[in-house]
Structures are given as C-alpha cells and as structure tokens.
Design a protein around this motif. Sequence first.
Motif, PDB file in Angstrom:
ATOM      1  N   PRO A  61       0.807  -1.225   0.000  1.00  0.00           N
ATOM      2  CA  PRO A  61       0.000   0.000   0.000  1.00  0.00           C
ATOM      3  C   PRO A  61       0.842   1.278   0.000  1.00  0.00           C
ATOM      4  CG  PRO A  61      -0.871  -1.588   1.572  1.00  0.00           C
ATOM      5  CD  PRO A  61       0.460  -2.106   1.129  1.00  0.00           C
ATOM      6  N   LEU A  62       1.927   1.288   0.772  1.00  0.00           N
ATOM      7  CA  LEU A  62       2.788   2.475   0.814  1.00  0.00           C
ATOM      8  C   LEU A  62       3.427   2.721  -0.542  1.00  0.00           C
ATOM      9  CD1 LEU A  62       4.224   4.751   2.324  1.00  0.00           C
ATOM     10  CD2 LEU A  62       5.969   3.085   3.031  1.00  0.00           C
ATOM     11  N   LEU A  63       3.883   1.667  -1.191  1.00  0.00           N
ATOM     12  CA  LEU A  63       4.497   1.812  -2.510  1.00  0.00           C
ATOM     13  C   LEU A  63       3.473   2.283  -3.537  1.00  0.00           C
ATOM     14  CD1 LEU A  63       6.678  -1.431  -2.492  1.00  0.00           C
ATOM     15  CD2 LEU A  63       7.475   0.929  -2.222  1.00  0.00           C
ATOM     16  N   ALA A  64       2.241   1.768  -3.416  1.00  0.00           N
ATOM     17  CA  ALA A  64       1.177   2.219  -4.321  1.00  0.00           C
ATOM     18  C   ALA A  64       0.880   3.701  -4.096  1.00  0.00           C
ATOM     19  CB  ALA A  64      -0.080   1.388  -4.115  1.00  0.00           C
ATOM     20  N   LEU A  65       0.927   4.136  -2.846  1.00  0.00           N
ATOM     21  CA  LEU A  65       0.700   5.546  -2.542  1.00  0.00           C
ATOM     22  C   LEU A  65       1.794   6.411  -3.169  1.00  0.00           C
ATOM     23  CD1 LEU A  65      -0.875   7.754  -1.072  1.00  0.00           C
ATOM     24  CD2 LEU A  65       0.516   7.276   0.964  1.00  0.00           C
ATOM     25  N   VAL A  66       3.037   5.965  -3.054  1.00  0.00           N
ATOM     26  CA  VAL A  66       4.154   6.702  -3.663  1.00  0.00           C
ATOM     27  C   VAL A  66       3.951   6.811  -5.176  1.00  0.00           C
ATOM     28  CG1 VAL A  66       6.625   6.650  -4.153  1.00  0.00           C
ATOM     29  CG2 VAL A  66       5.800   6.112  -1.852  1.00  0.00           C
ATOM     30  N   ALA A  67       3.583   5.700  -5.799  1.00  0.00           N
ATOM     31  CA  ALA A  67       3.352   5.709  -7.245  1.00  0.00           C
ATOM     32  C   ALA A  67       2.201   6.643  -7.601  1.00  0.00           C
ATOM     33  CB  ALA A  67       3.059   4.290  -7.737  1.00  0.00           C
ATOM     34  N   GLY A  68       1.122   6.577  -6.822  1.00  0.00           N
ATOM     35  CA  GLY A  68      -0.023   7.445  -7.083  1.00  0.00           C
ATOM     36  C   GLY A  68       0.322   8.913  -6.926  1.00  0.00           C
ATOM     37  N   ALA A 128      -3.756   8.289 -11.315  1.00  0.00           N
ATOM     38  CA  ALA A 128      -3.276   8.531  -9.949  1.00  0.00           C
ATOM     39  C   ALA A 128      -4.349   8.292  -8.902  1.00  0.00           C
ATOM     40  CB  ALA A 128      -2.750   9.961  -9.835  1.00  0.00           C
ATOM     41  N   ALA A 129      -5.572   8.695  -9.189  1.00  0.00           N
ATOM     42  CA  ALA A 129      -6.630   8.676  -8.174  1.00  0.00           C
ATOM     43  C   ALA A 129      -6.875   7.298  -7.561  1.00  0.00           C
ATOM     44  CB  ALA A 129      -7.917   9.246  -8.762  1.00  0.00           C
ATOM     45  N   PRO A 130      -7.094   6.238  -8.361  1.00  0.00           N
ATOM     46  CA  PRO A 130      -7.335   4.935  -7.725  1.00  0.00           C
ATOM     47  C   PRO A 130      -6.149   4.424  -6.926  1.00  0.00           C
ATOM     48  CG  PRO A 130      -7.122   4.696 -10.103  1.00  0.00           C
ATOM     49  CD  PRO A 130      -7.216   6.157  -9.828  1.00  0.00           C
ATOM     50  N   LEU A 131      -4.938   4.733  -7.381  1.00  0.00           N
ATOM     51  CA  LEU A 131      -3.756   4.322  -6.616  1.00  0.00           C
ATOM     52  C   LEU A 131      -3.733   4.999  -5.247  1.00  0.00           C
ATOM     53  CD1 LEU A 131      -1.025   4.463  -9.421  1.00  0.00           C
ATOM     54  CD2 LEU A 131      -1.811   2.407  -8.226  1.00  0.00           C
ATOM     55  N   ILE A 132      -4.021   6.300  -5.222  1.00  0.00           N
ATOM     56  CA  ILE A 132      -3.997   7.041  -3.960  1.00  0.00           C
ATOM     57  C   ILE A 132      -5.116   6.574  -3.041  1.00  0.00           C
ATOM     58  CG2 ILE A 132      -4.294   9.325  -2.935  1.00  0.00           C
ATOM     59  CD1 ILE A 132      -2.945  10.480  -5.443  1.00  0.00           C
ATOM     60  N   VAL A 133      -6.321   6.479  -3.567  1.00  0.00           N
ATOM     61  CA  VAL A 133      -7.473   6.089  -2.745  1.00  0.00           C
ATOM     62  C   VAL A 133      -7.284   4.691  -2.177  1.00  0.00           C
ATOM     63  CG1 VAL A 133      -9.949   5.585  -2.792  1.00  0.00           C
ATOM     64  CG2 VAL A 133      -9.068   7.618  -3.949  1.00  0.00           C
ATOM     65  N   HIS A 134      -6.937   3.740  -3.042  1.00  0.00           N
ATOM     66  CA  HIS A 134      -6.795   2.358  -2.594  1.00  0.00           C
ATOM     67  C   HIS A 134      -5.640   2.228  -1.603  1.00  0.00           C
ATOM     68  CE1 HIS A 134      -7.228  -1.976  -2.737  1.00  0.00           C
ATOM     69  NE2 HIS A 134      -5.920  -2.092  -2.919  1.00  0.00           N
ATOM     70  N   ALA A 135      -4.543   2.948  -1.848  1.00  0.00           N
ATOM     71  CA  ALA A 135      -3.391   2.858  -0.958  1.00  0.00           C
ATOM     72  C   ALA A 135      -3.721   3.422   0.425  1.00  0.00           C
ATOM     73  CB  ALA A 135      -2.208   3.603  -1.566  1.00  0.00           C
ATOM     74  N   LEU A 136      -4.364   4.578   0.477  1.00  0.00           N
ATOM     75  CA  LEU A 136      -4.709   5.179   1.761  1.00  0.00           C
ATOM     76  C   LEU A 136      -5.639   4.283   2.566  1.00  0.00           C
ATOM     77  CD1 LEU A 136      -5.180   8.946   0.846  1.00  0.00           C
ATOM     78  CD2 LEU A 136      -3.377   7.941   2.261  1.00  0.00           C
ATOM     79  N   ILE A 137      -6.650   3.753   1.906  1.00  0.00           N
ATOM     80  CA  ILE A 137      -7.585   2.875   2.602  1.00  0.00           C
ATOM     81  C   ILE A 137      -6.898   1.584   3.031  1.00  0.00           C
ATOM     82  CG2 ILE A 137      -9.673   1.470   2.284  1.00  0.00           C
ATOM     83  CD1 ILE A 137     -10.788   3.765   0.603  1.00  0.00           C
ATOM     84  N   GLY A 138      -6.013   1.051   2.175  1.00  0.00           N
ATOM     85  CA  GLY A 138      -5.277  -0.157   2.540  1.00  0.00           C
ATOM     86  C   GLY A 138      -4.365   0.060   3.730  1.00  0.00           C
ATOM     87  N   MET A 139      -3.760   1.247   3.818  1.00  0.00           N
ATOM     88  CA  MET A 139      -2.857   1.539   4.928  1.00  0.00           C
ATOM     89  C   MET A 139      -3.610   1.745   6.237  1.00  0.00           C
ATOM     90  SD  MET A 139      -0.232   4.136   2.949  1.00  0.00           S
ATOM     91  CE  MET A 139       0.667   4.584   4.442  1.00  0.00           C
TER      92      MET A 139
END
Length: 354
Positions: A198-205, A237-248
């Motif tokens: 999730p953190l890596l996905a957030l960075v990518a997003g 970017a949006a789905p990466l950020i949303v999914h990463a934040l919720i996953g974290m």
Amino acid sequence: MPSDIRAEDLGAAVTAGLLSPSQAAALSAFVEARRKANPADAFLTDDDADAGAENIHFARGFHDIFMTIGVAMLLPGIVLAGPMTGLPLLGSGLALIAAWALAEFLTGRRRLVLPSIALVIAVALLAGMFTSGASKLIFGNGGLALIVGTVGGLAAALAFYLRFRLPFALAVLAAAVIAMFFAVLAYVLPVFTAAHLPLLALVAGLCAFTAAMSQDLSDPKRRTLRADNAFWLHLLAAPLIVHALIGMLIGDNARDLQGIGDAGVVIAIVAALGIIAILIDRRAMLVSGLAYVGFALARLVRETDISALGVTALTLVILGAAVVALGSGWRPVRNALLRLVPRSFASLLPPAGM
C-alpha cells in the motif's frame, strides 16, 4: 477554433464567392502543413474553450467506435494465430507491427481518438508480451522476464507518445513506469514489496498526481492538450492514492468493513480527497472513491437492520443523490472553497467560475 478545415467547407466557401479556387487550395495546403508540424493540435476540438466542462475527447462519431471494434478483434486474432505456426513470438510480433501500422493511419493521419486509445494500449501490451517472451526464451527466468516485459511496454508507450502526442499515451507511459517500478522491486526485494505494497502504491499514485498537476498548472485555463494529459494522469493517480490510503488505514477489507469506525475512515478519506478534487477542478479523484464510499454507506445502513435489498437501494439512492447534487453545484462549491485558500495558491488553479 476547429483543428482542421474540411474539403466541403472550402468548396462551400468557393461557391459562395468568399474564396477563389487558388485561395482555397493555398489555405488547405497551409492547414495540412500546420497539422503535420503540430500533430497534437489535431486532437483539439471546438469545445476546448469551455474548460469548466472538463471536455475529454473520445469519439467524433460511431465510425470511431466501429473502427475500435475492428482493432479489438484484429489484433487478438493475430496473437492467437501465432502459436499455430510453431513460433511462439510470431503472433505478438506480427500483431505489434500491425498495431503500429494501424496507428500510423488511424492516429497519425485520421486523428481518431478512440481507436488510438485502443492502439496505444495494444502497442504497449504487445511490446511487453514480445520482449517478455524473448527474455524467457533467452534467460528462462520468470522474474527477469517480467522486468524485461515492462521495459518493453514502457519503450513502446514512449515511442507512441513521442510519435503521435496522444494524451492518453502519456497515461499509458506513466502506467508502464509504475509497472516497471513494481516489477523491479518485487524481483530485488520481494519480502519488502509484499509487506509495504500500500505504501508503494501511494508513492506511485502521488508521483502520477504530481505529473498531472504539472500539466494542469502549466495550463490553468485548459486551452491546450496539456489539460487532456492531466486528465488521464489524474485518472491513473486517483485509484492508486485512494486504494493505498484505505489499505494503509483499514486494510484490504473495503468490501467487508469492520464496524462503523472503518466506514467513517473511508468516508473521511474520500471527503478529503473530494475537497482536493474540487479545488483543482478534477472529478477523477471523486469517481475513484465512489466504490469505497458505497461500501462504507452500505455498512452504515446495515446498522438499521433493514433487508439486503433495502441496503443496496438506500445506498445507491444516497450515493447517486450526492453525486448529482455535487455535480449540479460544482461551480458554486468550488468558488466558495477557493475563497478559503491563500490567493497565492488559488492563482495557480483554474479560475473561479470556470
């Protein structure tokens, strides 16, 4: 203004006496030369002046859809026919050549947006398939083949964007970079990657979001194709950020939120991102969070002990009404929010009232 002048328009102008035949020929040659010198301009339409509508170009008519259907059948057919020859790379190689040839005609000459979207996806995927397959034949390493495949897809997406300047190709290029990033990390640091996905996905997003904002901030009135570039990057970017934040924050259990607290966290995250979306005047971030908000609302509604059908119906009604209300009042809400932020920041964003 239109991106080009049709032959029938010039003929009508000659008939009406506005232009002589020689003037019409000279104007047609000038427009064609200008289009070749600035190929990206051909993707713009008359609607580009209305930036507030967030105009994105998909198709100019059913012909575009018809051609896209043909592309979607032709290229997979070539790929599937390849193994019949006994040469495992022949199908993807021939399909890649065919896809690029079609792009030269449909994207380079005809400037058809929807078929071009299908073609850049196909070019990137086929290049990835071909290079990955070649790597397996040479090195016999699945993990390394995945990296080589992502590099191949990235190179193809970059070549497509540099050749045709299609805005959607920029998002495909960014997606290929992200795919390569994860492929390399998973190969070099598999345990770390799995533990911090999730953190890596957030960075990518956030990187994709930064690239999108660089395009938006360079064209705040959204008069050029940079606005289209930004739209597709925001959509990535949006789905990466949303999914990463919720996953974290709550884990990967959005479909089965544990209690009202988790539902509240999801709604708070999407609400915060919604404020950002309104400020930058991009609806993509809100769209990416709708599914999560739907699950959160359903969890809250279940506390009322109504039937499963009632939960679904009430959730859809609440969510749909909120989207319609926000869409209808987007400009007034945005203008009110812009008055709350520093002027130095607001001046970088699309003007109020757009």
